[in-house]
Write a protein that holds these residues in place. Structure first.
Motif, PDB file in Angstrom:
ATOM      1  N   ALA A   1      36.717 -27.782 -19.134  1.00  0.00           N
ATOM      2  CA  ALA A   1      37.511 -28.166 -20.306  1.00  0.00           C
ATOM      3  C   ALA A   1      37.109 -27.333 -21.521  1.00  0.00           C
ATOM      4  CB  ALA A   1      37.330 -29.650 -20.598  1.00  0.00           C
ATOM      5  N   ALA A   2      35.806 -27.077 -21.659  1.00  0.00           N
ATOM      6  CA  ALA A   2      35.342 -26.227 -22.764  1.00  0.00           C
ATOM      7  C   ALA A   2      35.879 -24.804 -22.613  1.00  0.00           C
ATOM      8  CB  ALA A   2      33.816 -26.213 -22.808  1.00  0.00           C
ATOM      9  N   PHE A   3      35.874 -24.287 -21.363  1.00  0.00           N
ATOM     10  CA  PHE A   3      36.479 -22.976 -21.109  1.00  0.00           C
ATOM     11  C   PHE A   3      37.958 -23.003 -21.497  1.00  0.00           C
ATOM     12  CE2 PHE A   3      33.354 -22.282 -17.354  1.00  0.00           C
ATOM     13  CZ  PHE A   3      32.371 -21.891 -18.246  1.00  0.00           C
ATOM     14  N   GLY A   4      38.618 -24.112 -21.166  1.00  0.00           N
ATOM     15  CA  GLY A   4      40.041 -24.240 -21.452  1.00  0.00           C
ATOM     16  C   GLY A   4      40.336 -24.202 -22.942  1.00  0.00           C
ATOM     17  N   VAL A   5      39.497 -24.873 -23.736  1.00  0.00           N
ATOM     18  CA  VAL A   5      39.679 -24.856 -25.193  1.00  0.00           C
ATOM     19  C   VAL A   5      39.510 -23.438 -25.731  1.00  0.00           C
ATOM     20  CG1 VAL A   5      38.688 -25.614 -27.386  1.00  0.00           C
ATOM     21  CG2 VAL A   5      39.019 -27.264 -25.544  1.00  0.00           C
ATOM     22  N   ALA A   6      38.436 -22.762 -25.270  1.00  0.00           N
ATOM     23  CA  ALA A   6      38.204 -21.385 -25.713  1.00  0.00           C
ATOM     24  C   ALA A   6      39.365 -20.478 -25.283  1.00  0.00           C
ATOM     25  CB  ALA A   6      36.883 -20.867 -25.138  1.00  0.00           C
ATOM     26  N   GLY A   7      39.831 -20.662 -24.038  1.00  0.00           N
ATOM     27  CA  GLY A   7      40.937 -19.851 -23.531  1.00  0.00           C
ATOM     28  C   GLY A   7      42.234 -20.112 -24.270  1.00  0.00           C
ATOM     29  N   SER A   8      42.492 -21.377 -24.604  1.00  0.00           N
ATOM     30  CA  SER A   8      43.738 -21.704 -25.313  1.00  0.00           C
ATOM     31  C   SER A   8      43.722 -21.158 -26.736  1.00  0.00           C
ATOM     32  CB  SER A   8      43.959 -23.219 -25.325  1.00  0.00           C
ATOM     33  OG  SER A   8      42.881 -23.886 -25.960  1.00  0.00           O
ATOM     34  N   LEU A   9      42.528 -21.141 -27.375  1.00  0.00           N
ATOM     35  CA  LEU A   9      42.420 -20.536 -28.706  1.00  0.00           C
ATOM     36  C   LEU A   9      42.670 -19.030 -28.629  1.00  0.00           C
ATOM     37  CD1 LEU A   9      39.298 -22.443 -30.122  1.00  0.00           C
ATOM     38  CD2 LEU A   9      41.641 -22.576 -30.992  1.00  0.00           C
ATOM     39  N   LEU A  10      42.111 -18.398 -27.584  1.00  0.00           N
ATOM     40  CA  LEU A  10      42.332 -16.964 -27.383  1.00  0.00           C
ATOM     41  C   LEU A  10      43.813 -16.687 -27.106  1.00  0.00           C
ATOM     42  CD1 LEU A  10      41.254 -14.080 -26.987  1.00  0.00           C
ATOM     43  CD2 LEU A  10      40.775 -14.670 -24.593  1.00  0.00           C
ATOM     44  N   LEU A  11      44.409 -17.527 -26.249  1.00  0.00           N
ATOM     45  CA  LEU A  11      45.831 -17.365 -25.912  1.00  0.00           C
ATOM     46  C   LEU A  11      46.705 -17.550 -27.151  1.00  0.00           C
ATOM     47  CD1 LEU A  11      47.828 -16.886 -23.625  1.00  0.00           C
ATOM     48  CD2 LEU A  11      47.807 -19.337 -23.165  1.00  0.00           C
ATOM     49  N   SER A  12      46.333 -18.531 -27.979  1.00  0.00           N
ATOM     50  CA  SER A  12      47.078 -18.783 -29.223  1.00  0.00           C
ATOM     51  C   SER A  12      47.037 -17.557 -30.125  1.00  0.00           C
ATOM     52  CB  SER A  12      46.477 -19.987 -29.944  1.00  0.00           C
ATOM     53  OG  SER A  12      47.074 -20.192 -31.200  1.00  0.00           O
ATOM     54  N   ALA A  13      45.871 -16.916 -30.209  1.00  0.00           N
ATOM     55  CA  ALA A  13      45.733 -15.722 -31.041  1.00  0.00           C
ATOM     56  C   ALA A  13      46.544 -14.560 -30.460  1.00  0.00           C
ATOM     57  CB  ALA A  13      44.262 -15.337 -31.160  1.00  0.00           C
ATOM     58  N   LEU A  14      46.504 -14.400 -29.133  1.00  0.00           N
ATOM     59  CA  LEU A  14      47.225 -13.298 -28.483  1.00  0.00           C
ATOM     60  C   LEU A  14      48.736 -13.454 -28.610  1.00  0.00           C
ATOM     61  CD1 LEU A  14      45.121 -12.868 -25.202  1.00  0.00           C
ATOM     62  CD2 LEU A  14      45.192 -11.324 -27.176  1.00  0.00           C
ATOM     63  N   LEU A  15      49.195 -14.710 -28.596  1.00  0.00           N
ATOM     64  CA  LEU A  15      50.630 -14.961 -28.708  1.00  0.00           C
ATOM     65  C   LEU A  15      51.117 -14.924 -30.155  1.00  0.00           C
ATOM     66  CD1 LEU A  15      51.031 -17.887 -26.111  1.00  0.00           C
ATOM     67  CD2 LEU A  15      51.710 -15.487 -25.830  1.00  0.00           C
ATOM     68  N   GLY A  16      50.171 -14.725 -31.082  1.00  0.00           N
ATOM     69  CA  GLY A  16      50.543 -14.621 -32.489  1.00  0.00           C
ATOM     70  C   GLY A  16      50.878 -15.937 -33.144  1.00  0.00           C
ATOM     71  N   SER A  17      50.427 -17.051 -32.555  1.00  0.00           N
ATOM     72  CA  SER A  17      50.755 -18.360 -33.121  1.00  0.00           C
ATOM     73  C   SER A  17      49.513 -19.080 -33.645  1.00  0.00           C
ATOM     74  CB  SER A  17      51.451 -19.231 -32.074  1.00  0.00           C
ATOM     75  OG  SER A  17      50.722 -19.250 -30.874  1.00  0.00           O
TER      76      SER A  17
END
Length: 435
Positions: A251-267
């Motif tokens: 779950a901690a990996f998921g939070v870090a990954g979702s923050l990274l994904l959010s940044a990559l998607l420009g949102s």
């Protein structure tokens, strides 16, 4: 001391009165526990509430819950649903039903990172329903596929409701996640098969204005949009299934990954981050309070003796495991007509599990069965939560939405029949991974 049957009747009536009067589920659970303990003359109610509350919220496995909720809140604020739609549309353009399958698969994929049924239905519905309407798809079928597929957020891991069941029933959350994979895939295939058959039966009547064609190059380019979400799913669930990480660490990996994904998607934005934290705190506190009440109720029921009395009564009836499952299915669907899924689980776990154990039904299998039944209740009026979400999106009458979702209600019922006839659908992965 008052007879146990009278105590049980008073507790049930008290629960119904509290729920119908609008009292919070968590306070209802605590209230009926206090009433039950007082009726048997227990004078240690405060001590029992304090100790059960502490043990309910300090379990290490519970820490995965707020993290997965936060991950879903972050992704809810990204353009992930748009990328899913644009990535899947070319790939499914030749299937009977075309973009209706995008509804189903988008929900299945988003469920694998959000863990929430309501978030899945709301996020995917905002993107797909206007586009399906614009392209001339049957309105009822568009709504039905979304309503049915939105429930996948309850089953496909990481599922918040599976975490709640695992904590309540003291079953391994990692094994529950494994157990939910194949049933989730079966449900997706059933939804897609029904949609394809419905489209073929409709023939000319089922044809739409969707005449968009895609080249092979378009299909290859569309795959790029799916790479981020596939990577995140692999990182989160793969780390659990391979034994690299516990559900909490994943779950901690998921939070870090979702923050990274959010940044990559420009949102990614500071306001979005703060909103996601506020949403996660709000939902986590709500669920934490419910779990405290449920844990106290479990303890109170044990002191009163209701679970053992019910288990003995079930044993005397001589019901086979299949007969018990049939009765419990009806019971949970009816209960789900008036309560949300998590409330159904926490209200009934302390009473139902002794019966299930008495019938020698595997608690891991029962958890998946219970989630499937709760999925059915999510699209059943008057309190099917997914129905309200889709009603808010479409402005349609709640009974119109329920009627559109009815075929998918029966598909979930068919999935329950399949896992009852073939328990290995549920148990194969947990057994293989832990052997």
């Amino acid at each position: 001391m008052m007879d146990i049957s009278i105590v049980g009747a008073i507790v049930v009536v008290s629960m119904l009165l509290m729920l119908t009067s609008g009292i919070w589920v968590a306070l209802t659970l605590t209230g009926i526990s206090v009433i039950g303990l007082a009726l048997i003359g227990n004078d240690s109610i405060g001590l029992l509430l304090g100790t059960s509350s502490w043990s309910a919220v300090t379990g290490w496995s519970l820490t995965a819950l707020p993290l997965f909720i936060w991950m879903g809140e972050i992704l809810f604020r990204t353009r992930l649903s748009q990328d899913l739609f644009e990535g899947l549309s070319p790939l499914l353009s030749k299937f009977p039903g075309k973009l209706l399958h995008v509804n189903i698969l988008s929900c299945g994929i988003f469920a694998a990172v959000s863990g929430s049924s309501a978030a899945t239905a709301a996020t995917i519905g905002r993107m797909t329903l206007p586009e399906l309407s614009r392209r001339g798809y049957d309105d009822a079928m568009s709504i039905g596929t979304l309503a049915g597929s939105g429930t996948l957020g309850l089953l496909i891991p990481p599922s918040i409701i599976l975490i709640v069941y695992g904590v309540s029933a003291e079953v391994s959350i990692a094994r529950l996640f494994l157990a939910g994979v194949f049933p989730g895939l079966v449900l997706i295939l059933l939804f897609m098969a029904f949609t394809a058959i419905w489209t073929l039966i409709q023939g000319r009547k089922g044809k739409t204005a969707d005449n968009v064609s895609y080249s092979f190059a378009d299909k290859v380019r569309s795959l790029k949009k799916l790479i981020p979400i596939v990577f995140l799913i692999t990182a989160v669930l793969g780390s659990i299934y391979q034994g690299i990480a516990t559900p909490t660490e994943a779950a901690a990996f998921g939070v870090a990954g979702s923050l990274l994904l959010s940044a990559l998607l420009g949102s990614f934005s500071l306001n979005g981050l703060l909103d996601s934290i506020a949403g996660a705190v709000k939902n986590s506190c709500m669920l934490g309070l419910i779990l405290v009440g449920a844990h106290f109720l479990t303890l109170a029921m044990g002191f009163i003796g209701i679970p053992n009395a019910l288990a003995s009564w079930i044993a005397q009836l001589g019901l086979s495991p299949v007969e018990l499952i049939i009765y419990l299915t009806i019971f949970f669907v009816v209960l789900g007509c008036f309560l949300d899924g998590i409330s159904v689980i926490v209200l009934t776990t302390s009473v139902v599990l002794p019966m299930v154990t008495q019938a020698n039904i595997d608690l891991l299998w029962f958890g998946i069965f219970l989630v499937l039944v709760v999925e059915m209740s999510q699209i059943t009026p008057p309190v099917g939560f997914n129905l309200f979400v889709i009603q808010a999106l479409t402005g349609k009458n709640i009974f119109y939405v329920a009627k559109a979702a009815l075929p998918f209600f029966f598909m979930i019922a068919l999935a329950i029949v399949l896992i009852t006839l073939y328990p290995s659908i549920v148990l194969y992965l947990p057994t293989m991974m832990t052997s």
